[in-house]
Design a protein around this motif. Sequence first.
Motif, mmCIF file in Angstrom:
data_model
loop_
_atom_site.group_PDB
_atom_site.id
_atom_site.type_symbol
_atom_site.label_atom_id
_atom_site.label_comp_id
_atom_site.label_asym_id
_atom_site.label_seq_id
_atom_site.Cartn_x
_atom_site.Cartn_y
_atom_site.Cartn_z
ATOM 1 N N ASP A 31 0.834 -1.199 0.000
ATOM 2 C CA ASP A 31 0.000 0.000 0.000
ATOM 3 C C ASP A 31 0.870 1.251 0.000
ATOM 4 O OD1 ASP A 31 0.872 -0.040 2.688
ATOM 5 O OD2 ASP A 31 -0.888 -1.191 3.257
ATOM 6 N N ASN A 61 -4.032 -2.296 -1.925
ATOM 7 C CA ASN A 61 -4.461 -1.380 -0.878
ATOM 8 C C ASN A 61 -4.940 -2.059 0.402
ATOM 9 O OD1 ASN A 61 -6.841 -2.333 -1.942
ATOM 10 N ND2 ASN A 61 -7.815 -0.338 -2.117
ATOM 11 N N TRP A 94 -3.570 0.251 5.453
ATOM 12 C CA TRP A 94 -5.011 0.484 5.282
ATOM 13 C C TRP A 94 -5.863 -0.606 5.922
ATOM 14 C CZ3 TRP A 94 -6.831 5.005 3.677
ATOM 15 C CH2 TRP A 94 -5.957 5.842 2.993
#
Length: 167
Positions: A31, A61, A94
């Motif tokens: 990420d 992500n 994330w």
Amino acid sequence: RTNSDSSTMASAQGTTVTPAGDVYSIAVIGDDLAEGLWYGMQETFLSDARVQVLPKPIMLNGLMRPDHDEKVIALEEDLKRDPPAVAALMLGAWDRVSLRTSSGKRYPVGTPEWRAEYSQRADRLLKMLKRLNIAVYLVGLPNMRKFDANDDVQMMNEVLRERAYLN
């Protein structure tokens, strides 16, 4: 990769014997924080002809995003076309989000249910890389300034380290 006589390549933990003439491609996967890892690897290996860091990081992500399955499928298709010798993984920036099941139930970060799902998703990614015969180097997330965020990050690092070891 090509094979010939052995030579020695310096590494962070000592020296590694590698066949002379071999060139190892490295993909940085992760990420936002993995982008910083990519810049550091580009700079570190710039003058080493035996190591080629791919021209940009491969963005993934996080493992806990709703579109995780689709992202891993797309990643596998990309890697099948031209697999690197090594994947440097840096994940988790994330992933500090609660798990929401298909029934709508939510599990906060770090609960046994959340950890089980995080482990399962990490296993899927690591097994895919293993199937493609890509060596994996896991790079943990750095310490965070906020105490609660740091606890979560260290827990995620621990889970990923365990899953990498088991896979």
